[in-house]
Scaffold this active site. Structure first.
Site, PDB file in Angstrom:
ATOM      1  N   LYS A   1      -0.826  12.759 -14.753  1.00  0.00           N
ATOM      2  CA  LYS A   1       0.263  12.234 -14.714  1.00  0.00           C
ATOM      3  C   LYS A   1       1.314  12.515 -15.679  1.00  0.00           C
ATOM      4  CE  LYS A   1      -1.166   7.776 -12.113  1.00  0.00           C
ATOM      5  NZ  LYS A   1      -0.539   8.074 -10.654  1.00  0.00           N
TER       6      LYS A   1
ATOM      7  N   ASN B   1      -6.343   3.827  -4.166  1.00  0.00           N
ATOM      8  CA  ASN B   1      -5.608   3.475  -5.362  1.00  0.00           C
ATOM      9  C   ASN B   1      -4.473   2.648  -5.200  1.00  0.00           C
ATOM     10  OD1 ASN B   1      -3.115   4.944  -6.506  1.00  0.00           O
ATOM     11  ND2 ASN B   1      -3.949   6.543  -4.944  1.00  0.00           N
ATOM     12  N   ARG B   2      -4.170   1.805  -6.320  1.00  0.00           N
ATOM     13  CA  ARG B   2      -3.094   1.251  -6.162  1.00  0.00           C
ATOM     14  C   ARG B   2      -2.257   1.245  -7.597  1.00  0.00           C
ATOM     15  NH1 ARG B   2      -6.366  -3.292  -4.591  1.00  0.00           N
ATOM     16  NH2 ARG B   2      -7.053  -4.483  -6.466  1.00  0.00           N
TER      17      ARG B   2
ATOM     18  N   GLY C   1       0.427   2.553  -9.226  1.00  0.00           N
ATOM     19  CA  GLY C   1       1.504   1.951  -9.363  1.00  0.00           C
ATOM     20  C   GLY C   1       2.546   2.941 -10.232  1.00  0.00           C
ATOM     21  N   PHE C   2       2.025   4.083 -10.203  1.00  0.00           N
ATOM     22  CA  PHE C   2       2.937   5.144 -11.051  1.00  0.00           C
ATOM     23  C   PHE C   2       2.747   4.724 -12.468  1.00  0.00           C
ATOM     24  CE2 PHE C   2       6.399   6.250  -7.583  1.00  0.00           C
ATOM     25  CZ  PHE C   2       5.476   6.785  -6.872  1.00  0.00           C
TER      26      PHE C   2
ATOM     27  N   SER D   1       4.619   7.131  -1.663  1.00  0.00           N
ATOM     28  CA  SER D   1       3.509   6.198  -2.349  1.00  0.00           C
ATOM     29  C   SER D   1       3.683   4.645  -1.644  1.00  0.00           C
ATOM     30  CB  SER D   1       3.876   6.160  -3.840  1.00  0.00           C
ATOM     31  OG  SER D   1       2.625   5.270  -4.147  1.00  0.00           O
TER      32      SER D   1
ATOM     33  N   ASN E   1       2.433   2.251  -3.266  1.00  0.00           N
ATOM     34  CA  ASN E   1       2.177   1.427  -4.118  1.00  0.00           C
ATOM     35  C   ASN E   1       3.251   0.934  -5.055  1.00  0.00           C
ATOM     36  OD1 ASN E   1      -0.729   1.489  -3.686  1.00  0.00           O
ATOM     37  ND2 ASN E   1      -0.724   3.380  -4.461  1.00  0.00           N
ATOM     38  N   THR E   2       4.660   1.246  -4.690  1.00  0.00           N
ATOM     39  CA  THR E   2       5.627   0.809  -5.294  1.00  0.00           C
ATOM     40  C   THR E   2       6.636   0.104  -4.297  1.00  0.00           C
ATOM     41  OG1 THR E   2       5.770   2.691  -7.059  1.00  0.00           O
ATOM     42  CG2 THR E   2       7.842   1.598  -6.914  1.00  0.00           C
TER      43      THR E   2
ATOM     44  N   LYS F   1       7.926  14.828  -0.310  1.00  0.00           N
ATOM     45  CA  LYS F   1       6.520  14.359  -0.066  1.00  0.00           C
ATOM     46  C   LYS F   1       6.544  13.151   0.798  1.00  0.00           C
ATOM     47  CE  LYS F   1       1.984  13.579  -2.219  1.00  0.00           C
ATOM     48  NZ  LYS F   1       1.220  13.533  -3.509  1.00  0.00           N
TER      49      LYS F   1
ATOM     50  N   ASN G   1       1.003  12.531   1.492  1.00  0.00           N
ATOM     51  CA  ASN G   1       0.466  11.171   0.659  1.00  0.00           C
ATOM     52  C   ASN G   1      -0.717  10.421   1.018  1.00  0.00           C
ATOM     53  OD1 ASN G   1       0.430   9.721  -1.900  1.00  0.00           O
ATOM     54  ND2 ASN G   1       2.835   9.855  -2.038  1.00  0.00           N
ATOM     55  N   THR G   2      -1.090   9.593   0.270  1.00  0.00           N
ATOM     56  CA  THR G   2      -2.213   8.641   0.638  1.00  0.00           C
ATOM     57  C   THR G   2      -1.790   7.906   2.067  1.00  0.00           C
ATOM     58  OG1 THR G   2      -1.431   6.877  -0.913  1.00  0.00           O
ATOM     59  CG2 THR G   2      -3.170   8.430  -1.659  1.00  0.00           C
TER      60      THR G   2
END
Length: 346
Positions: A72, A117-118, A120-121, A182, A184-185, A222, A251-252
């Site tokens: 990242k 995964n979570r 969260g950037f 994503s 996760n946000t 994305k 993405n996921t």
């Protein structure tokens, strides 16, 4: 075989309780490798591709890249070319530094060859990444930068949040990925809706043109694998309207299809799923995008690529490049080399 029998086994044992431990150990080793240029050069000759490809105006020394999420903050940028990657995508990075979600937030599903995964950037912020990229200089392969929305930023202020990151990092990226997918946000995936995406992409395109004095860096969007065909078609229309250079698919996923029975308890954890269960859906999305655009819009295919056959089928579905994440964790650098050799032989 050496990777699976020795290195992977060791790393998976280290991270049995928390896979982030294995990730951190790996990153430390890669940072050290990147500090030894002769070793990087020698390894690149073994693992790297031998056939160049030009996509959205950028020359790639190979078709296999490292997906966003692995590095990242760009800590090991000098090392990734040694493992055969023809491009590296860092991030997702946000305007504001943020720690991400509480741990544990990364879960390995070994029997399913998948990861949830979570995160969260979690990242040090766009300005910190810009400083690092300025200090390290050229990476040796094209650099993609994935940008996203900070968790503290309200959705209605997302445009300025993304714009700040684009401004800070514009001198260093060969392309930019607009991450609106994503899971996760909170609120992020809503930016894939046509009106919100139209505003965001339009503003970033105008900003990129201004920053580059008429020769903007390629912008890619994305997308999530969970979008319907109609929703994907609307995203593609926005891309066409604003001359977006390409799409990253995918993405996921929030789906939990295809998990081995032994993994179903872990599979109940919140977060995005990547790995083999995503293989078919990611390829289907790539094929849909290619068909919908008549093959005119470059696609980076990512999701569930674990072997040569999977990579070649992704390319045959319409992808111009492929990226690895979970497949690389399970199969290691030999996977990159095998795909590179197979593509070279075509």
């Amino acid at each position: 075989m050496v990777y699976k029998q020795l290195l992977r086994r060791t790393l998976f044992a280290l991270g049995k309780g928390d896979p982030e431990i294995a990730h951190e150990r790996t990153m430390v080793g890669l940072v050290r490798l990147g500090k030894v240029p002769p070793a990087v050069a020698a390894a690149r000759k073994v693992f790297g591709a031998r056939t160049e490809h030009t996509v959205f105006g950028v020359r790639f020394p190979g078709r296999v890249g490292l997906a966003a999420g692995m590095d990242k903050d760009g800590r090991a940028l000098k090392a990734w070319p040694a493992l055969g990657f023809g491009h590296v995508e860092v991030g997702t990075v946000t305007r504001h530094a943020q720690p991400g979600n509480p741990r544990p937030r990364l879960f390995r599903l070994a029997e399913s060859e998948a990861i949830i995964n979570r995160m969260g950037f979690n990242n040090a912020g766009a300005d910190a990444l810009a400083a690092r990229l300025r200090a390290i200089g050229p990476v040796g392969v094209p650099l993609g930068i994935s940008i996203g929305k900070s968790k503290v930023t309200p959705v209605e202020e997302a445009v300025e949040d993304y714009r700040h990151s684009l401004r800070a990092l514009h001198p260093y990226g060969d392309y930019f990925a607009i991450n609106v997918s994503s899971p996760n946000t909170p609120g992020l995936r809503g930016l894939q809706d046509r009106a919100a995406l139209d505003e965001l992409v339009g503003e970033l395109r105008r900003e990129s043109v201004a920053l580059a004095h008429g020769a903007p860096r390629p912008l890619l969007v994305k997308i999530a694998p969970d979008l319907t065909d109609q929703a994907i078609a609307e995203v593609l229309q926005v891309c066409a309207d604003h001359e977006v250079a390409g799409v990253i698919a995918t993405n996921t996923t929030l789906a939990r299809d295809g998990l081995a029975s032994v993994d179903r308890n872990v599979g109940a954890e919140a977060g995005g799923l990547s790995g083999r269960p995503l293989t078919e859906r990611a390829r289907d999305v790539v094929a849909f995008v290619a068909k919908e655009t008549g093959g005119a819009l470059p696609i980076i295919g990512v999701g569930g690529v674990f072997d040569v056959d999977g990579a070649l089928r992704m390319l045959d579905a319409g992808a111009s490049l492929v990226q690895l994440y979970t497949g690389f964790i399970f199969e290691g650098p030999p996977l990159v080399r095998r795909i590179n050799r197979a593509v070279d032989a075509r």
